[in-house]
Scaffold this motif. Structure first.
Motif, PDB file in Angstrom:
ATOM      1  N   VAL A   8       0.857  -1.171   0.000  1.00  0.00           N
ATOM      2  CA  VAL A   8       0.000   0.000   0.000  1.00  0.00           C
ATOM      3  C   VAL A   8       0.902   1.231   0.000  1.00  0.00           C
ATOM      4  O   VAL A   8       1.770   1.362   0.864  1.00  0.00           O
ATOM      5  CB  VAL A   8      -0.916   0.007   1.248  1.00  0.00           C
ATOM      6  N   VAL A   9       0.725   2.102  -0.974  1.00  0.00           N
ATOM      7  CA  VAL A   9       1.516   3.327  -1.075  1.00  0.00           C
ATOM      8  C   VAL A   9       0.641   4.476  -0.584  1.00  0.00           C
ATOM      9  O   VAL A   9      -0.505   4.627  -1.026  1.00  0.00           O
ATOM     10  CB  VAL A   9       1.978   3.583  -2.525  1.00  0.00           C
ATOM     11  N   THR A  10       1.191   5.265   0.347  1.00  0.00           N
ATOM     12  CA  THR A  10       0.423   6.353   0.937  1.00  0.00           C
ATOM     13  C   THR A  10       1.079   7.702   0.678  1.00  0.00           C
ATOM     14  O   THR A  10       2.251   7.778   0.315  1.00  0.00           O
ATOM     15  CB  THR A  10       0.310   6.186   2.469  1.00  0.00           C
ATOM     16  N   ILE A  11       0.303   8.745   0.906  1.00  0.00           N
ATOM     17  CA  ILE A  11       0.892  10.074   1.015  1.00  0.00           C
ATOM     18  C   ILE A  11       1.722  10.017   2.298  1.00  0.00           C
ATOM     19  O   ILE A  11       1.186   9.675   3.362  1.00  0.00           O
ATOM     20  CB  ILE A  11      -0.212  11.147   1.115  1.00  0.00           C
ATOM     21  N   PRO A  12       3.024  10.273   2.212  1.00  0.00           N
ATOM     22  CA  PRO A  12       3.895  10.042   3.375  1.00  0.00           C
ATOM     23  C   PRO A  12       3.394  10.650   4.686  1.00  0.00           C
ATOM     24  O   PRO A  12       3.467  10.008   5.737  1.00  0.00           O
ATOM     25  CB  PRO A  12       5.230  10.638   2.947  1.00  0.00           C
ATOM     26  N   ARG A  13       2.856  11.836   4.668  1.00  0.00           N
ATOM     27  CA  ARG A  13       2.404  12.468   5.911  1.00  0.00           C
ATOM     28  C   ARG A  13       1.171  11.783   6.498  1.00  0.00           C
ATOM     29  O   ARG A  13       0.818  12.010   7.648  1.00  0.00           O
ATOM     30  CB  ARG A  13       2.151  13.952   5.705  1.00  0.00           C
ATOM     31  N   MET A  14       0.512  10.910   5.715  1.00  0.00           N
ATOM     32  CA  MET A  14      -0.682  10.222   6.189  1.00  0.00           C
ATOM     33  C   MET A  14      -0.430   8.748   6.509  1.00  0.00           C
ATOM     34  O   MET A  14      -1.347   8.005   6.836  1.00  0.00           O
ATOM     35  CB  MET A  14      -1.798  10.365   5.157  1.00  0.00           C
TER      36      MET A  14
END
Length: 95
Positions: free
Chosen positions: A15-21
């Motif tokens: 799963v790839v996320t927006i890093p801050r989230m």
């Protein structure tokens, strides 16, 4: 008595996320049934998903991809076992 032909599916996914989230997504994943967070770092999360069918795994992966902060969710590997299969301890990789 359980069905000896029943199948059990186990999948890994990234799963790839927006890093801050990332931490928020990890927390949401930890709340989902049949989902285990294996590792996470730098906006990427490795999860293990379990279910009774490939369709079930796909549905769970679709729900994951809709979580706020998720950029992509991709299945990497799937393993299927039959409940009556006594060969579960055999290696299937090229040793």
């Amino acid at each position: 008595m359980s069905d000896p032909d029943a199948t059990y599916h186990i999948s890994s996914a990234v799963v790839v996320t927006i890093p801050r989230m990332e931490e928020r997504v990890v927390a949401r994943l930890a709340e989902m049934p049949n989902v285990e967070v294996y590792a996470h770092e730098a906006g990427k999360i490795v999860v293990v998903i379990e279910g009774a069918s490939t369709g079930t795994l796909g549905e769970i992966l679709s729900r994951i991809s809709l979580l706020e902060g998720v950029v992509a969710a991709n299945m990497v590997f799937e393993h299927v076992e039959t409940q009556g299969d006594d060969r579960h301890d055999r290696r299937t990789d090229a040793a």
